[in-house]
Design an enzyme around this catalytic site. Structure first.
Site, PDB file in Angstrom:
ATOM      1  N   CYS A  12     -14.077   2.999 -28.289  1.00 20.98           N
ATOM      2  CA  CYS A  12     -15.620   3.041 -27.692  1.00 20.98           C
ATOM      3  C   CYS A  12     -16.429   3.069 -26.422  1.00 20.98           C
ATOM      4  O   CYS A  12     -16.646   2.457 -25.980  1.00 20.98           O
ATOM      5  CB  CYS A  12     -16.381   2.278 -28.566  1.00 20.98           C
ATOM      6  SG  CYS A  12     -15.643   2.710 -30.144  1.00 20.98           S
ATOM      7  N   GLU A  13     -15.564   4.327 -25.581  1.00 24.06           N
ATOM      8  CA  GLU A  13     -15.913   4.395 -23.763  1.00 24.06           C
ATOM      9  C   GLU A  13     -15.704   5.983 -23.841  1.00 24.06           C
ATOM     10  O   GLU A  13     -14.434   6.233 -23.897  1.00 24.06           O
ATOM     11  CB  GLU A  13     -15.607   3.122 -23.245  1.00 24.06           C
ATOM     12  CG  GLU A  13     -15.331   2.014 -23.286  1.00 24.06           C
ATOM     13  CD  GLU A  13     -16.487   1.156 -22.678  1.00 24.06           C
ATOM     14  OE1 GLU A  13     -17.684   1.908 -22.286  1.00 24.06           O
ATOM     15  OE2 GLU A  13     -17.115   0.453 -23.354  1.00 24.06           O
TER      16      GLU A  13
ATOM     17  N   TYR B 130     -10.658   3.918 -12.059  1.00 23.30           N
ATOM     18  CA  TYR B 130     -10.431   4.886 -10.105  1.00 23.30           C
ATOM     19  C   TYR B 130     -10.119   6.068 -10.849  1.00 23.30           C
ATOM     20  O   TYR B 130      -9.918   6.935  -9.468  1.00 23.30           O
ATOM     21  CB  TYR B 130     -10.596   3.824  -9.181  1.00 23.30           C
ATOM     22  CG  TYR B 130      -8.507   2.750  -9.947  1.00 23.30           C
ATOM     23  CD1 TYR B 130      -9.089   1.937  -8.997  1.00 23.30           C
ATOM     24  CD2 TYR B 130      -7.553   3.433  -9.944  1.00 23.30           C
ATOM     25  CE1 TYR B 130      -8.071   0.970  -9.323  1.00 23.30           C
ATOM     26  CE2 TYR B 130      -6.282   2.101 -10.035  1.00 23.30           C
ATOM     27  CZ  TYR B 130      -6.938   1.012  -9.664  1.00 23.30           C
ATOM     28  OH  TYR B 130      -5.855  -0.210  -9.154  1.00 23.30           O
TER      29      TYR B 130
ATOM     30  N   ARG C  88      -6.065   2.954 -15.351  1.00 24.00           N
ATOM     31  CA  ARG C  88      -6.396   2.890 -14.177  1.00 24.00           C
ATOM     32  C   ARG C  88      -7.054   4.278 -14.151  1.00 24.00           C
ATOM     33  O   ARG C  88      -8.123   5.156 -13.223  1.00 24.00           O
ATOM     34  CB  ARG C  88      -4.926   3.591 -12.899  1.00 24.00           C
ATOM     35  CG  ARG C  88      -4.315   2.330 -12.683  1.00 24.00           C
ATOM     36  CD  ARG C  88      -2.677   2.202 -12.299  1.00 24.00           C
ATOM     37  NE  ARG C  88      -3.207   3.208 -11.075  1.00 24.00           N
ATOM     38  CZ  ARG C  88      -3.488   3.749 -10.499  1.00 24.00           C
ATOM     39  NH1 ARG C  88      -2.734   4.712 -11.312  1.00 24.00           N
ATOM     40  NH2 ARG C  88      -3.031   4.115  -9.573  1.00 24.00           N
TER      41      ARG C  88
ATOM     42  N   GLY D 160       0.809  -1.207  -0.006  1.00 20.67           N
ATOM     43  CA  GLY D 160       0.064  -0.020   0.385  1.00 20.67           C
ATOM     44  C   GLY D 160       0.678   0.981   0.067  1.00 20.67           C
ATOM     45  O   GLY D 160      -0.058   2.315  -0.153  1.00 20.67           O
TER      46      GLY D 160
ATOM     47  N   TYR E 121       0.356  -2.077 -11.873  1.00 20.56           N
ATOM     48  CA  TYR E 121      -1.273  -1.653 -12.184  1.00 20.56           C
ATOM     49  C   TYR E 121      -1.448  -1.178 -14.145  1.00 20.56           C
ATOM     50  O   TYR E 121      -2.032  -0.384 -13.551  1.00 20.56           O
ATOM     51  CB  TYR E 121      -1.819  -1.269 -11.419  1.00 20.56           C
ATOM     52  CG  TYR E 121      -1.986  -2.009 -10.560  1.00 20.56           C
ATOM     53  CD1 TYR E 121      -2.407  -2.533  -9.516  1.00 20.56           C
ATOM     54  CD2 TYR E 121      -1.023  -1.116  -9.056  1.00 20.56           C
ATOM     55  CE1 TYR E 121      -1.516  -3.521  -8.321  1.00 20.56           C
ATOM     56  CE2 TYR E 121      -0.291  -1.315  -7.968  1.00 20.56           C
ATOM     57  CZ  TYR E 121      -1.445  -2.841  -7.237  1.00 20.56           C
ATOM     58  OH  TYR E 121      -1.021  -3.648  -6.428  1.00 20.56           O
TER      59      TYR E 121
ATOM     60  N   ARG F 208       3.124  -1.021  -5.857  1.00 21.94           N
ATOM     61  CA  ARG F 208       3.561   0.113  -6.370  1.00 21.94           C
ATOM     62  C   ARG F 208       4.711   0.739  -6.785  1.00 21.94           C
ATOM     63  O   ARG F 208       5.499   1.567  -7.570  1.00 21.94           O
ATOM     64  CB  ARG F 208       2.417   0.802  -6.312  1.00 21.94           C
ATOM     65  CG  ARG F 208       2.077   1.662  -6.671  1.00 21.94           C
ATOM     66  CD  ARG F 208       1.471   3.046  -5.931  1.00 21.94           C
ATOM     67  NE  ARG F 208      -0.328   2.813  -5.704  1.00 21.94           N
ATOM     68  CZ  ARG F 208      -0.837   2.435  -6.615  1.00 21.94           C
ATOM     69  NH1 ARG F 208      -1.531   3.109  -7.777  1.00 21.94           N
ATOM     70  NH2 ARG F 208      -1.854   1.428  -6.356  1.00 21.94           N
TER      71      ARG F 208
ATOM     72  N   PRO G 253       4.765  -4.281  -0.943  1.00 20.92           N
ATOM     73  CA  PRO G 253       3.928  -3.642  -1.165  1.00 20.92           C
ATOM     74  C   PRO G 253       4.933  -4.092  -3.196  1.00 20.92           C
ATOM     75  O   PRO G 253       5.012  -5.085  -3.830  1.00 20.92           O
ATOM     76  CB  PRO G 253       6.094  -2.642  -1.184  1.00 20.92           C
ATOM     77  CG  PRO G 253       6.845  -4.405  -1.333  1.00 20.92           C
ATOM     78  CD  PRO G 253       6.231  -5.513  -0.096  1.00 20.92           C
TER      79      PRO G 253
HETATM   80  C1  LIG Z   1      -2.828  -5.337  -3.830  1.00 17.38           C
HETATM   81  C2  LIG Z   1      -2.025  -5.920  -2.223  1.00 17.38           C
HETATM   82  C3  LIG Z   1      -0.854  -5.361  -2.430  1.00 17.38           C
HETATM   83  C4  LIG Z   1       0.178  -4.318  -2.571  1.00 17.38           C
HETATM   84  O1  LIG Z   1      -0.219  -3.498  -2.675  1.00 17.38           O
HETATM   85  P1  LIG Z   1       0.410  -2.073  -3.616  1.00 17.38           P
HETATM   86  O2  LIG Z   1      -0.335  -0.937  -2.448  1.00 17.38           O
HETATM   87  O3  LIG Z   1       0.497  -2.224  -4.635  1.00 17.38           O
HETATM   88  O4  LIG Z   1       1.746  -2.221  -2.290  1.00 17.38           O
HETATM   89  C5  LIG Z   1      -0.384  -6.046  -1.398  1.00 17.38           C
HETATM   90  N1  LIG Z   1      -0.943  -6.721  -0.430  1.00 17.38           N
HETATM   91  C6  LIG Z   1      -2.081  -7.621  -0.749  1.00 17.38           C
HETATM   92  C7  LIG Z   1      -2.610  -8.550  -0.101  1.00 17.38           C
HETATM   93  C8  LIG Z   1      -2.899  -7.272  -2.550  1.00 17.38           C
HETATM   94  O5  LIG Z   1      -4.176  -7.290  -2.507  1.00 17.38           O
END
Ligand SMILES: *Cc1c(COP(=O)(O)O)cnc(C)c1O
Length: 404
Positions: free
Chosen positions: A338-339, A311, A307, A233, A367, A271, A269
């Site tokens: 076509c969106e 979102y 992306r 995250g 992603y 991203r 991690p």
């Molecule tokens: C998607 C996900 C991640 C990675 O999330 P990032 O935001 O890319 O770091 C880690 N653990 C789980 C369980 C996930 O679903």
């Protein structure tokens, strides 16, 4: 990645030259940036030397995963397919964790056969299923239980996963029950508490809240967890005024709870490892005037980079070749699909563009390709990894004939 003589370059290779050689659109990654990201991540958390498992879903290119493996990371997988890719890339099974709310019997069975480190379960039914598979193989399997700490990650609602209304993990009450249940099981061993509250988190405070809850819960269970898996995250900066997660502050908060628990930290991690290593190079097909704005119609579309449509995420767009002419028109960068959601960004002040010019969409390493599709029967782009001046094709452009 920077401009060399006004020409946008990935390490020593000009985007322009890549487009000439391979056509567009192109996903292009920098090895140097990957290495910087991984070393920086390790450095900031080295105090407790965590096991860092790259979240494969962020980028599933097996050749890229192989490089990530060589730089020392394990893998977090969410399907049998991702597990196969991680293993194919040479990742040690003892560095693989398996997450996700709907693991099937076949997936659990494969994970057990491959002797991965942990299966992180997300419900009682899943634990029972794991027990069943383990029993049939006459084995004792290490598991984690994913807690839903009900903490707001303060990120886009679509990528928030740690609130009680989200499908992920189990609440505190269920967690305690499942700890007790596991203690009495003959075929599973509870080794880990896992959490993952969302993605693109740039503020350390939600993590602090999450850690406080994890700390309290572990104390209450009176169970020795060999691992605490804090998920991923960690947010990156997608534009100039967008902040990124402060690793130091997060690290300090973790250190604090580790005083109470003698556990190994796992991170997942995605991203933060690959987000800023990739760009999408695209060519302008047409420019269409429409009132005050011009539609810049690119040869890249939402099927290549989903992306923004999925979102409302924003990616910086920059010219491949810098000039000093500023356009008086508002530019809306769109794809040919076509969106109406097939739209990347609206930019007020951009340099003057003309048809066939090249542009670069930034920070698409996570992603990007992994969320791409063949919508509108569009072949997926080529993927290239740059090392200095060396160009490695890590995945060929899909051929139209394979789609027909
Ligand atoms: C998607 C996900 C991640 C990675 O999330 P990032 O935001 O890319 O770091 C880690 N653990 C789980 C369980 C996930 O679903």
């Amino acid at each position: 990645m920077k401009y060399i003589n006004k020409s946008f370059s990935i390490e020593k290779v000009k985007a322009q030259n890549l487009a000439k050689k391979f056509n567009t659109p192109i996903y292009c990654y920098s090895y140097k940036q990957l290495k910087v990201n991984i070393n920086n991540f390790k450095k900031n958390f080295k105090y407790f030397s965590p096991l860092v498992c790259f979240a494969i879903k962020a980028n599933t290119n097996v050749n890229l995963i192989r490089e990530i493996k060589k730089l020392g990371l394990g893998a977090d997988v969410v399907s049998i397919g991702e597990m196969m890719k991680a293993l194919k890339a040479g990742i040690n099974p003892k560095k693989i964790v398996f997450s996700g709310v709907g693991k099937t019997y076949a997936e659990i069975s494969y994970a057990i056969d491959k002797k991965i480190l942990l299966i992180n379960a997300e419900s009682k039914s899943e634990i029972i299923e794991i027990e069943k598979v383990a029993k049939s193989k006459n084995k004792i399997i290490d598991i984690g239980i994913r807690l839903n700490p009900n903490t707001d990650a303060k990120t886009l609602s679509q990528i928030s996963t740690g609130k009680k209304e989200n499908k992920f993990g189990v609440n505190k009450k269920t967690f305690f029950k499942l700890v007790e249940y596991s203690k009495n099981s003959k075929n599973i061993k509870l080794k880990c508490l896992s959490v993952h509250i969302g993605s693109q988190i740039v503020d350390h405070k939600p993590y602090e809240k999450m850690l406080k809850i994890v700390d309290e819960i572990i104390k209450k269970t009176n169970h020795k967890f060999q691992f605490i898996d804090l998920g991923g995250g960690m947010g990156i900066s997608y534009d100039d005024n967008n902040k990124k997660l402060n690793y130091k502050k997060y690290s300090i908060a973790i250190k604090k709870i580790l005083k109470n628990h003698n556990s190994k930290i796992i991170f997942e991690p995605g991203r933060a490892i690959v987000g800023n290593i990739g760009v999408l190079i695209s060519k302008i097909i047409y420019i269409k005037e429409n009132g005050k704005k011009d539609f810049i119609i690119l040869d890249a579309a939402m099927n290549d980079l989903m992306r923004p449509a999925l979102y409302g995420a924003n990616h910086r767009i920059i010219p491949a070749l810098k000039t000093s002419q500023v356009s008086k028109r508002i530019y809306e960068f769109v794809g040919p699909i076509c969106e109406s959601t097939d739209k990347f960004s609206t930019i007020k002040k951009f340099q003057k563009l003309k048809e066939k010019d090249l542009i670069v969409i930034c920070d698409v390493g996570a992603y990007g390709m992994s969320l791409s599709s063949n919508y509108n029967v569009r072949p997926k782009p080529i993927e290239i990894l740059i090392k200095g001046s060396k160009i490695n094709i890590i995945k060929k452009r899909q051929k139209l004939i394979d789609l027909i």
